[in-house]
Design a protein around this motif. Structure first.
Motif, PDB file in Angstrom:
ATOM      1  N   LEU A 198      55.988  40.538  25.447  1.00 55.05           N
ATOM      2  CA  LEU A 198      57.303  40.048  25.013  1.00 55.05           C
ATOM      3  C   LEU A 198      58.253  39.917  26.198  1.00 55.05           C
ATOM      4  O   LEU A 198      58.903  38.875  26.387  1.00 55.05           O
ATOM      5  CB  LEU A 198      57.889  41.010  23.975  1.00 55.05           C
ATOM      6  N   ILE A 199      58.355  40.982  27.007  1.00 57.56           N
ATOM      7  CA  ILE A 199      59.295  40.956  28.130  1.00 57.56           C
ATOM      8  C   ILE A 199      58.847  39.946  29.178  1.00 57.56           C
ATOM      9  O   ILE A 199      59.677  39.254  29.790  1.00 57.56           O
ATOM     10  CB  ILE A 199      59.456  42.356  28.732  1.00 57.56           C
ATOM     11  N   ALA A 200      57.533  39.828  29.382  1.00 58.06           N
ATOM     12  CA  ALA A 200      57.027  38.829  30.330  1.00 58.06           C
ATOM     13  C   ALA A 200      57.427  37.427  29.898  1.00 58.06           C
ATOM     14  O   ALA A 200      57.877  36.610  30.722  1.00 58.06           O
ATOM     15  CB  ALA A 200      55.514  38.934  30.433  1.00 58.06           C
ATOM     16  N   GLU A 201      57.263  37.125  28.620  1.00 53.49           N
ATOM     17  CA  GLU A 201      57.626  35.794  28.122  1.00 53.49           C
ATOM     18  C   GLU A 201      59.119  35.537  28.279  1.00 53.49           C
ATOM     19  O   GLU A 201      59.533  34.442  28.694  1.00 53.49           O
ATOM     20  CB  GLU A 201      57.213  35.693  26.651  1.00 53.49           C
ATOM     21  N   ARG A 202      59.942  36.536  27.987  1.00 55.40           N
ATOM     22  CA  ARG A 202      61.389  36.382  28.157  1.00 55.40           C
ATOM     23  C   ARG A 202      61.741  36.189  29.634  1.00 55.40           C
ATOM     24  O   ARG A 202      62.601  35.370  29.978  1.00 55.40           O
ATOM     25  CB  ARG A 202      62.116  37.614  27.600  1.00 55.40           C
ATOM     26  N   THR A 203      61.076  36.935  30.505  1.00 54.10           N
ATOM     27  CA  THR A 203      61.333  36.822  31.941  1.00 54.10           C
ATOM     28  C   THR A 203      60.980  35.430  32.442  1.00 54.10           C
ATOM     29  O   THR A 203      61.699  34.846  33.272  1.00 54.10           O
ATOM     30  CB  THR A 203      60.523  37.881  32.706  1.00 54.10           C
ATOM     31  N   LEU A 204      59.877  34.893  31.945  1.00 55.41           N
ATOM     32  CA  LEU A 204      59.431  33.579  32.411  1.00 55.41           C
ATOM     33  C   LEU A 204      60.337  32.452  31.923  1.00 55.41           C
ATOM     34  O   LEU A 204      60.370  31.381  32.537  1.00 55.41           O
ATOM     35  CB  LEU A 204      57.982  33.333  31.967  1.00 55.41           C
ATOM     36  N   ALA A 234      53.774  52.264  29.092  1.00 56.43           N
ATOM     37  CA  ALA A 234      55.192  52.016  28.808  1.00 56.43           C
ATOM     38  C   ALA A 234      56.076  52.130  30.035  1.00 56.43           C
ATOM     39  O   ALA A 234      57.262  52.446  29.935  1.00 56.43           O
ATOM     40  CB  ALA A 234      55.706  52.906  27.683  1.00 56.43           C
ATOM     41  N   HIS A 235      55.519  51.877  31.203  1.00 55.08           N
ATOM     42  CA  HIS A 235      56.320  51.683  32.408  1.00 55.08           C
ATOM     43  C   HIS A 235      56.537  50.182  32.578  1.00 55.08           C
ATOM     44  O   HIS A 235      55.577  49.401  32.572  1.00 55.08           O
ATOM     45  CB  HIS A 235      55.613  52.233  33.645  1.00 55.08           C
ATOM     46  N   TYR A 236      57.795  49.778  32.746  1.00 53.70           N
ATOM     47  CA  TYR A 236      58.156  48.365  32.878  1.00 53.70           C
ATOM     48  C   TYR A 236      58.984  48.184  34.147  1.00 53.70           C
ATOM     49  O   TYR A 236      60.005  48.848  34.325  1.00 53.70           O
ATOM     50  CB  TYR A 236      58.938  47.897  31.643  1.00 53.70           C
ATOM     51  N   TYR A 237      58.529  47.275  35.005  1.00 52.43           N
ATOM     52  CA  TYR A 237      59.093  47.096  36.344  1.00 52.43           C
ATOM     53  C   TYR A 237      59.783  45.732  36.433  1.00 52.43           C
ATOM     54  O   TYR A 237      59.234  44.718  35.997  1.00 52.43           O
ATOM     55  CB  TYR A 237      57.982  47.159  37.396  1.00 52.43           C
ATOM     56  N   PHE A 238      60.946  45.711  37.067  1.00 52.04           N
ATOM     57  CA  PHE A 238      61.746  44.488  37.129  1.00 52.04           C
ATOM     58  C   PHE A 238      62.146  44.173  38.564  1.00 52.04           C
ATOM     59  O   PHE A 238      62.673  45.047  39.265  1.00 52.04           O
ATOM     60  CB  PHE A 238      63.007  44.633  36.271  1.00 52.04           C
ATOM     61  N   THR A 283      62.161  50.854  34.610  1.00 53.26           N
ATOM     62  CA  THR A 283      63.311  51.304  33.835  1.00 53.26           C
ATOM     63  C   THR A 283      63.042  51.080  32.355  1.00 53.26           C
ATOM     64  O   THR A 283      62.888  49.943  31.904  1.00 53.26           O
ATOM     65  CB  THR A 283      64.612  50.598  34.250  1.00 53.26           C
ATOM     66  N   GLY A 284      62.995  52.186  31.601  1.00 53.65           N
ATOM     67  CA  GLY A 284      62.808  52.075  30.166  1.00 53.65           C
ATOM     68  C   GLY A 284      64.019  51.501  29.477  1.00 53.65           C
ATOM     69  O   GLY A 284      63.906  50.813  28.458  1.00 53.65           O
ATOM     70  N   MET A 285      65.198  51.741  30.016  1.00 54.04           N
ATOM     71  CA  MET A 285      66.419  51.270  29.367  1.00 54.04           C
ATOM     72  C   MET A 285      66.517  49.756  29.387  1.00 54.04           C
ATOM     73  O   MET A 285      66.894  49.127  28.385  1.00 54.04           O
ATOM     74  CB  MET A 285      67.638  51.891  30.047  1.00 54.04           C
ATOM     75  N   LEU A 286      66.181  49.134  30.513  1.00 55.96           N
ATOM     76  CA  LEU A 286      66.241  47.684  30.578  1.00 55.96           C
ATOM     77  C   LEU A 286      65.197  47.070  29.645  1.00 55.96           C
ATOM     78  O   LEU A 286      65.452  46.042  29.002  1.00 55.96           O
ATOM     79  CB  LEU A 286      66.027  47.209  32.018  1.00 55.96           C
ATOM     80  N   ALA A 287      64.040  47.692  29.535  1.00 59.46           N
ATOM     81  CA  ALA A 287      63.029  47.216  28.589  1.00 59.46           C
ATOM     82  C   ALA A 287      63.556  47.295  27.160  1.00 59.46           C
ATOM     83  O   ALA A 287      63.373  46.366  26.358  1.00 59.46           O
ATOM     84  CB  ALA A 287      61.750  48.030  28.744  1.00 59.46           C
TER      85      ALA A 287
END
Length: 457
Positions: A266-272, A328-332, A340-344
């Motif tokens: 989900l986050i990858a698609e939003r980022t792209l 559940a580690h997400y890197y930006f 950051t879990g909060m940004l995810a």
């Protein structure tokens, strides 16, 4: 000379206090880290564990003794420390043992800009220098002692994250947040205030003895209170954070856990959508749906080993916009390549709030395959067991398979794959299985049980 090998792990320092280390060791680590980093300034923070304030102060004292000015930010999440390191352009140290029990404490280090330790400033180098200095103390420094100044960065941290994902204008959402008595009890109110959210708090009181349940949402048992509260109040979703609040886990409106791989997708698609054609990192035991969705969204998927040091290295090498792990580690990229879990969590809230359907419907397109919870085996010789599995796998599964020996052994066939790898942090073999059906997952795990269990320690 002290032997500190028992507290230096693959990615950080972690051990029982005072049995394995104490404030005197923390002071040595501060001196060694500042010396190796050649730092004129260091930022230091800590979590809510009873031993964290004293040990972080001792570390700051050690760093200052080598001439570094210390910015002491006090109570913070791990991603709050990364924010301070990135925005202030200083190396940093976060005192936390994440989800470990209360008797543990630890240190997560980073270089300027929240970068991982590397080269001459490695964990191994910090350990060696601290051990060398343990008997007689550090040699006299030619530098003036540094100053220790306190600074509160919570408001700046919250403003930074809120600017990255705008929640104004979304439909009102009811969200249950389980802080697990960890640092999310401090950060969530700061980040989510004055937004179209009805936040139902669970265990926001900072208490490093974890009186309600361990702050480890990776264990389904620790999500039971969150699931019950989501169902009780009719929430749109639930979010749980681990002890140092750098990881977030999500349950939907039914109380069903959302796989972290689905959140990666989900986050990858939003980022792209924001960065068309960008590179996205995923680790080798993330669902195969993740690279499929990255490719379909026009991005370039890059696979890496498990572990934050490997993901951060690939983020830097490839200029990736985002990276995700099954844990559940997400890197930006916009967060200095740090996790950051909060940004995810903000991305999930925005994605849900900008459409009318429930979270279960939204996430269904990102969960294409079936997987089992990670299985752990305690064995005498992980490498011997992996070799045995490789030698017998083709006959045991009675169908064509391929092998890949990057980070353990990955065996792939039509419709399924599994990875068996040694843990980087514990004396365990970890098994992850994914297949087209849940039944096939169970069959594969049963086969592996027969192969591995006779060699269990």
């Amino acid at each position: 000379m002290a032997d500190l090998s028992q507290i230096f792990k693959a990615y950080d320092v972690r051990g029982v206090v005072p049995d394995e280390w104490d404030s005197a060791v923390a002071e040595l680590l501060g001196a060694a880290f500042a010396e190796l980093a050649g730092a004129t300034s260091v930022v230091v923070g800590h979590d809510m564990r009873p031993t964290s304030p004293g040990m972080s102060r001792a570390f700051a004292k050690g760093a200052a003794s080598r001439g570094a000015d210390v910015v002491f930010i006090g109570l913070c999440s791990t991603d709050g420390l990364y924010f301070a390191s990135g925005s202030l352009r200083m190396p940093g140290a976060m005192f936390t043992a994440s989800h470990n029990p209360a008797r543990y404490n630890g240190v997560k280090f980073c270089l300027e800009g929240a970068a991982p330790l590397t080269g001459t400033v490695s964990l191994e180098a910090v350990q060696a220098l601290a051990e060398q200095w343990s008997e007689n103390g550090p040699p006299a420094s030619e530098c003036r002692p540094g100053a220790v100044a306190e600074r509160d960065v919570l408001t700046d941290y919250a403003d930074f994250l809120r600017a990255k994902v705008d929640l104004d204008g979304i439909r009102p959402l009811k969200v249950v947040v389980d802080a697990g008595n960890g640092m999310a009890g401090l950060t969530v109110p700061a980040v989510l205030k004055d937004l179209p959210l009805d936040v139902v708090p669970l265990y926001f009181e900072l208490d490093g003895t974890f009186p309600n349940h361990p702050a480890n949402p990776l264990d389904p048992e620790n999500l039971l209170d969150l699931v019950q509260k989501v169902q009780e109040v009719g929430a749109d979703l639930g979010v749980a954070f681990d002890g140092d609040a750098d990881r977030c886990f999500v349950v939907d409106e039914r109380g069903v856990a959302v796989p972290p791989s689905a959140l990666c997708a989900l986050i990858a698609e939003r980022t792209l959508k924001q960065s068309p054609g960008a590179t996205v990192i995923y680790n080798l035991i993330t669902s195969k749906a993740v690279p499929e969705i990255i490719t379909a969204a026009g991005g370039t998927p890059v696979r890496t080993r498990v572990g934050h040091s490997f993901v951060k290295a690939e983020m830097a090498r490839t200029g990736a916009a985002f990276g995700g792990e099954h844990s559940a580690h997400y890197y930006f990229q916009e967060f200095w390549n740090a996790d950051t879990g909060m940004l995810a969590a903000l991305h999930v809230l925005r994605a849900l709030g900008e459409q009318s359907g429930p979270l279960s419907t939204l996430m269904s397109r990102y969960s294409r395959y079936h997987a089992l919870a990670e299985t752990n085996y305690r064995v005498d010789s992980p490498s011997a067991v992996i070799s045995r599995v490789k030698s017998l796998a083709a006959d045991m599964f009675d169908e064509p398979v391929t092998f890949e020996e990057v980070d353990g052994l990955t065996v792939t066939s039509t419709g399924w794959w599994f990875n068996l790898r040694p843990s980087n942090t514990e004396p365990l073999l970890r098994l992850n299985v994914e297949a087209d059906t849940q039944e096939r997952c169970v069959q594969i795990r049963s086969t592996l049980d027969r192969l591995v269990s006779p060699h269990a320690a």
